[in-house]
Write an enzyme that holds these catalytic residues in place. Sequence first.
Site, PDB file in Angstrom:
ATOM      1  N   LEU A  17      13.323  49.865   2.809  1.00 45.04           N
ATOM      2  CA  LEU A  17      12.668  51.093   3.251  1.00 45.04           C
ATOM      3  C   LEU A  17      13.108  52.296   2.424  1.00 45.04           C
ATOM      4  O   LEU A  17      12.308  53.178   2.121  1.00 45.04           O
ATOM      5  CB  LEU A  17      12.965  51.342   4.733  1.00 45.04           C
ATOM      6  CG  LEU A  17      12.595  50.223   5.711  1.00 45.04           C
ATOM      7  CD1 LEU A  17      12.895  50.642   7.147  1.00 45.04           C
ATOM      8  CD2 LEU A  17      11.130  49.827   5.570  1.00 45.04           C
ATOM      9  N   ASP A  36      24.025  53.915  -2.702  1.00 37.03           N
ATOM     10  CA  ASP A  36      24.080  52.532  -2.234  1.00 37.03           C
ATOM     11  C   ASP A  36      25.399  51.919  -2.665  1.00 37.03           C
ATOM     12  O   ASP A  36      26.105  52.464  -3.523  1.00 37.03           O
ATOM     13  CB  ASP A  36      22.901  51.719  -2.776  1.00 37.03           C
ATOM     14  CG  ASP A  36      22.353  50.745  -1.738  1.00 37.03           C
ATOM     15  OD1 ASP A  36      23.160  49.926  -1.227  1.00 37.03           O
ATOM     16  OD2 ASP A  36      21.148  50.776  -1.436  1.00 37.03           O
ATOM     17  N   VAL A  62      28.915  54.122   2.829  1.00 38.39           N
ATOM     18  CA  VAL A  62      28.716  55.138   3.866  1.00 38.39           C
ATOM     19  C   VAL A  62      29.739  55.045   4.989  1.00 38.39           C
ATOM     20  O   VAL A  62      29.854  55.974   5.800  1.00 38.39           O
ATOM     21  CB  VAL A  62      27.293  55.075   4.459  1.00 38.39           C
ATOM     22  CG1 VAL A  62      26.250  55.309   3.372  1.00 38.39           C
ATOM     23  CG2 VAL A  62      27.041  53.751   5.180  1.00 38.39           C
ATOM     24  N   TYR A 169      23.930  46.681  17.782  1.00 34.46           N
ATOM     25  CA  TYR A 169      22.836  47.246  16.996  1.00 34.46           C
ATOM     26  C   TYR A 169      22.058  48.274  17.818  1.00 34.46           C
ATOM     27  O   TYR A 169      21.770  49.382  17.354  1.00 34.46           O
ATOM     28  CB  TYR A 169      21.919  46.135  16.507  1.00 34.46           C
ATOM     29  CG  TYR A 169      20.821  46.594  15.586  1.00 34.46           C
ATOM     30  CD1 TYR A 169      21.102  46.992  14.284  1.00 34.46           C
ATOM     31  CD2 TYR A 169      19.493  46.630  16.016  1.00 34.46           C
ATOM     32  CE1 TYR A 169      20.092  47.423  13.430  1.00 34.46           C
ATOM     33  CE2 TYR A 169      18.480  47.056  15.166  1.00 34.46           C
ATOM     34  CZ  TYR A 169      18.783  47.447  13.877  1.00 34.46           C
ATOM     35  OH  TYR A 169      17.772  47.883  13.039  1.00 34.46           O
ATOM     36  N   PHE A 202      10.069  45.489  10.024  1.00 36.02           N
ATOM     37  CA  PHE A 202       9.476  45.797   8.720  1.00 36.02           C
ATOM     38  C   PHE A 202      10.058  44.839   7.695  1.00 36.02           C
ATOM     39  O   PHE A 202      11.200  44.393   7.825  1.00 36.02           O
ATOM     40  CB  PHE A 202       9.796  47.243   8.319  1.00 36.02           C
ATOM     41  CG  PHE A 202       8.771  48.243   8.773  1.00 36.02           C
ATOM     42  CD1 PHE A 202       8.007  48.940   7.857  1.00 36.02           C
ATOM     43  CD2 PHE A 202       8.563  48.470  10.130  1.00 36.02           C
ATOM     44  CE1 PHE A 202       7.052  49.864   8.282  1.00 36.02           C
ATOM     45  CE2 PHE A 202       7.613  49.376  10.557  1.00 36.02           C
ATOM     46  CZ  PHE A 202       6.855  50.077   9.634  1.00 36.02           C
TER      47      PHE A 202
END
Length: 264
Positions: A17, A36, A62, A169, A202
């Site tokens: 995405l 990334d 991150v 999650y 997705f």
Amino acid sequence: MKIDGRTFVISGGASGLGLATAKTLISSGASVAILDLNEETGAKAVTSLGGAPSAKFFPCDVSSTESVSSAVSGVTSWINEIGKPLAGIIPAAGVGAPGLILDKRLNPVSLDSIEFVLNINLRGTLDVTRQFLPLLAKSEPYGPDKERGVVVMVASSAAFEGQMGQVAYAASKGAVASMTLPMARDLARFGIRVVTIAPSMFDSAMTAILSDKVREGLQKAMEFPARAGQPEEFASLVKQTIENVMLNGVVIRLDGATRMPSKL
């Protein structure tokens, strides 16, 4: 918010995405800083996006505040070099690690698994956003509304209908959805909007590992269209979110009327 001549930061931008969003924004005249973890994947992504000054890769974990800080420094220098002010922060890095809170042998889900998901999906989203916000707040206001930019976060349909095995999650994505409005209220004085997109299934690196059985089960829960969403459809909504100044403090479901069942 104007896209042309602006810079956007996308964590998790080297695939899925995030990469689709980068392509869409660059096609509208933006430059994109790709954050990334995998440097090889990041380099390939930048090449596919046409290279500098359209895109530049910055290695970033991150879940590490120090790594995010280093990326902020690098992006700040790059923005000064190319002369395109920051207009948007899109923290799209995410992971899933399914596990029942208590399995049939009465073993609780491991804390390591919970922390792995929360550190990337929630803590990572917050840390990338908060560390880039000072740079965004320094951008010159644009248009009659004096807008400086927008934060577009990524939740999930699991924030509302988490399935069995998705406690960690769902917690991470539910938290992202929940902080959308208070963050928008905090940032209103700076002319910065906050919107969260909550997609269903997705096509992405995360869903590519799903078994055919799970994929078929998910598709049965879909109304119309009865298929996985395409990254380009997600990217299109990000673009519209950036351009429509009235979108603020809201979570937008992008799911084709899908409502997930308890289990497949």
